[in-house]
Structures are given as structure tokens and as C-alpha cells.
Design a protein around this motif. Structure first.
Motif, PDB file in Angstrom:
ATOM      1  N   PHE A  30       0.328  -0.170   6.639  1.00 15.45           N
ATOM      2  CA  PHE A  30      -0.981  -0.282   7.288  1.00 15.45           C
ATOM      3  C   PHE A  30      -0.754  -0.620   8.761  1.00 15.45           C
ATOM      4  O   PHE A  30      -0.203  -1.678   9.083  1.00 15.45           O
ATOM      5  N   SER A  70      -5.303   1.059  -1.149  1.00 12.66           N
ATOM      6  CA  SER A  70      -4.663  -0.081  -0.485  1.00 12.66           C
ATOM      7  C   SER A  70      -3.470  -0.627  -1.251  1.00 12.66           C
ATOM      8  O   SER A  70      -2.884  -1.632  -0.857  1.00 12.66           O
ATOM      9  N   TRP A 117      -8.568  -4.157   1.012  1.00  6.02           N
ATOM     10  CA  TRP A 117      -9.172  -3.975   2.337  1.00  6.02           C
ATOM     11  C   TRP A 117     -10.019  -5.168   2.754  1.00  6.02           C
ATOM     12  O   TRP A 117     -10.055  -5.529   3.935  1.00  6.02           O
TER      13      TRP A 117
END
Length: 368
Positions: A222, A298, A303
Motif C-alpha cells: 500500500f 486489503s 481500509w
């Protein structure tokens, strides 16, 4: 808003795989324009030398319309003359592109996807492809000395390996059939056609060399403000003993690769990036980029709950450190596959969906 480019990620409003993009006209347009940034042909030149060999073919709107009919079960004989010609043209282009990739990459299969997404959700719906791979992998498997839970986890790893192998295609018929079994790809084609009044038709088929990567070495990162803040093993339901044992070596390897080779080459500030770490732990490749969006999986992060670390760091990585207690129930989703394997039959179509575990089950994460 359908496309809300905030610090928590862009919210792409796509409900399930119903082929409908929700929101008003402007919202749909912004969503599609943002998603286009992550179509592989838009960014792959930035990854030269750090990803797998890739080629593209353009799909015309006429070919797309005929392709949609094919995906609905329409045979060429049931199409109009113009539609049949368009579909045959698409088939010919795809066959040629696959053949060229097989020769130039010296591989026996290719990975085929749309410019939007891959048909990875179709792997348990094509038993005639899946079962031979599963049988071959099972033939060399050993469960000696394992607990029942460890055996279930080992079978899940084997199943995931077979799923991965099922993605490989050797010709256009193989690729088109796999895509036709995928809700993801069918949905993307429909969305593109239904929104021609907002964004012009832009669809490509992507052909990549099929690299037999270690599925335990797949990671999702990320990136926010060009910083790699979080890294998770890709499969959020599977314990990979070798991955967990080597994660202290893998995480810094991926960090160094990103900082030295990738960060300054990608023109976007925020994105989700998938990595493949070689089995010998000597090299890293980029698989693809994804929207920095709550609709992007994710893995072992969340998230909402992990928004601070995803956005600001400090760098954190997560792997599963032991088989999940739920792995036996998880494996039961694919009981029909194992039944067919035992019966030696591949005649039944499998339609059970792949479960998507969430990061809420934090006790089985190892966080560093």
C-alpha cells in the motif's frame, strides 16, 4: 460520490459483479477515468525490466459487442454476419498474439486478462482445466506427521497452486472460454459498453508470459504519498510456513526493491502494488498496480481500521503465523472439487464462490 479521491482511498462504487456502475453521469465518468489510470497499458512502460513480458491487442467496439454475445452463450452461427466476422477477427488477433508470446518468451502458456481485470474468479468454474493440475500436485504431496488442521491448510495451499496453474492458457479458445466464465471480466465489458456516453470505448486484451511464481511469495503493498507503508501476504486465508519463516528477509527485500527501482518511476502518488518474490528470495518483480481504493482487496489490513498505517506508516508487514482455525470450513467451500478429484470425473461445473476473509481476524496476523 462514486470517485472520492480522499486520503482513505478512492471509493469506486461497483456493487458486486452485477455489471452496473452506480452514481450519476459525472460520478460514473470520474470513476471510469480514475480506473483507466490502472489499466495495464497505461502504466506498464514505467515498469520496464521489473515485470513480466507483456503484449496488448486492441478490441474494437464491434468486436466487443460480438464478444459480449459469445460470453452470453451465443454461438457464431447465432450471430449476424457482421457480428460473426467481428468475433472471428478478435479470435484471430488473440491467437496470433498468444502464439507470438509463446515463441518470444519461450513459455508453454500465457496469462490473459482484460485491460481492467483478470478472470481469476473463473478458476473453480472450469473443472476440466483445474482437476488435472490438482491431481498432479496431489500426487507428490505428503501429509505425514501433520495434524488435521495442518493437513487442511496444506490442502488449501495445493488448491491455491492448482487455481494459479489453471489461469495459464495456450490458445485463443482456452483464453476466451476462461474469460467467459468470469463474473469480473464479463462485468467489466458490460460496464464499458453501458457507459459509452461518458467515456469512449477503450478495451484491450493483455497477454503476459506465464511465470510459475511461488504463490507464497505474492505480496500486496500500500503506497501513499509515494511511500510504501504497508505490506501483506496476498492470500489472506492461507498459512505459508516458508513465507512466515523468511518474512524478516522478504520484507526488507521488497522495501529495498520498491525504494530503489519503483518509487520514482511510477507517476502516481497513491496506489496498491502487487509483488512476486522469487523462491530463492533473491529478486522481486511487480505483478500489477491497483487503485488506492476501498474496493481493492486489503489482504491482512483493513481500509478503515488500519487507515493510519496505510496512509502514514511507519512501515508494517503482516503474514499469517499459523493455520487458521477456520481453514477446514473454508476448504469445504470446494468440497465438490475434491469429490470430483476422488471420483476421477471433471464433468460437473463448479460454481461455489471464493470466500474473502477480512483482516478482522487479527489474532492470526503477525504484525511487524
Amino acid at each position: 460520490m462514486a470517485a472520492d479521491n480522499n486520503d482513505r482511498g478512492v471509493m469506486l462504487v461497483l456493487h458486486g459483479e452485477d455489471g452496473v456502475l452506480h452514481g450519476d453521469a459525472e460520478e460514473r465518468k470520474q470513476t471510469l477515468l480514475y480506473r483507466k489510470l490502472f489499466e495495464m497499458d497505461s502504466y506498464i512502460h514505467h515498469l520496464a525490466g521489473h515485470t513480466f513480458r507483456t503484449s496488448f491487442i486492441d478490441v474494437t467496439l464491434e468486436e466487443g459487442i460480438a464478444w459480449k454475445l459469445f460470453n452470453m452463450g451465443r454461438s457464431i452461427s447465432e450471430m449476424t454476419s457482421a457480428q460473426a466476422t467481428a468475433f472471428q477477427n478478435l479470435h484471430t488477433k488473440l491467437e496470433s498474439a498468444i502464439s507470438e508470446m509463446l515463441q518470444t518468451a519461450h513459455c508453454d502458456r500465457v496469462f490473459v486478462k482484460l485491460s481492467t481485470r483478470s478472470p481469476k474468479d473463473a478458476v473453480d468454474k472450469v473443472p476440466e482445466k483445474l482437476l488435472p493440475f490438482l491431481k498432479k500436485i496431489m500426487a507428490t504431496a505428503s501429509f505425514t506427521g501433520m495434524t488435521e488442521l495442518e493437513q487442511s491448510n496444506a490442502k488449501l495451499i495445493i488448491l491455491r497452486k492448482a487455481f494459479f496453474q489453471t489461469m495459464g492458457c495456450s490458445n485463443a479458445d482456452d483464453a476466451l472460454y476462461l474469460i467467459s466464465r468470469s463474473y469480473r471480466t464479463i462485468s467489466d465489458i458490460k460496464i464499458a459498453m453501458d457507459n459509452l456516453d461518458q467515456v469512449e470505448w477503450h478495451m484491450k486484451i493483455i497477454i503476459r508470459e506465464f511465470v510459475d511464481i511461488d504463490i507464497g511469495g505474492e505480496f500486496r503493498g500500500f503506497v501513499h504519498n509515494r511511500q510504501l507503508n504497508a505490506l501483506s501476504q496476498y492470500y489472506a486465508d492461507t498459512f505459508f510456513p516458508r513465507t512466515t519463516a523468511n518474512v524478516h528477509q522478504i520484507a526488507p527485500l521488497v522495501q529495498k526493491f520498491f525504494n530503489d527501482e519503483i518509487r520514482d518511476k511510477i507517476p502516481m502518488d497513491n496506489y496498491v502494488i502487487d509483488f512476486a518474490v522469487s523462491e530463492d528470495l533473491h529478486s522481486v518483480s511487480v505483478v500489477e498496480l491497483n487503485p488506492f481504493a476501498r474496493t481493492t482487496g486489503s489482504c491482512l489490513f483493513d481500509w478503515e481500521k488500519d487507515a493510519t498505517v496505510i496512509q502514514n506508516g511507519p512501515f508494517e508487514y503482516r503474514v499469517i503465523q499459523a493455520p487458521l482455525e477456520s481453514v477446514t470450513n473454508l476448504l469445504s467451500v470446494w468440497d465438490s472439487i475434491w469429490e470430483q478429484l476422488e471420483a476421477g470425473s471433471s464433468s460437473t461445473t463448479i460454481t461455489k464462490p471464493t470466500p474473502t476473509p477480512s483482516a478482522e481476524d487479527a489474532p492470526w496476523c503477525m504484525v511487524m
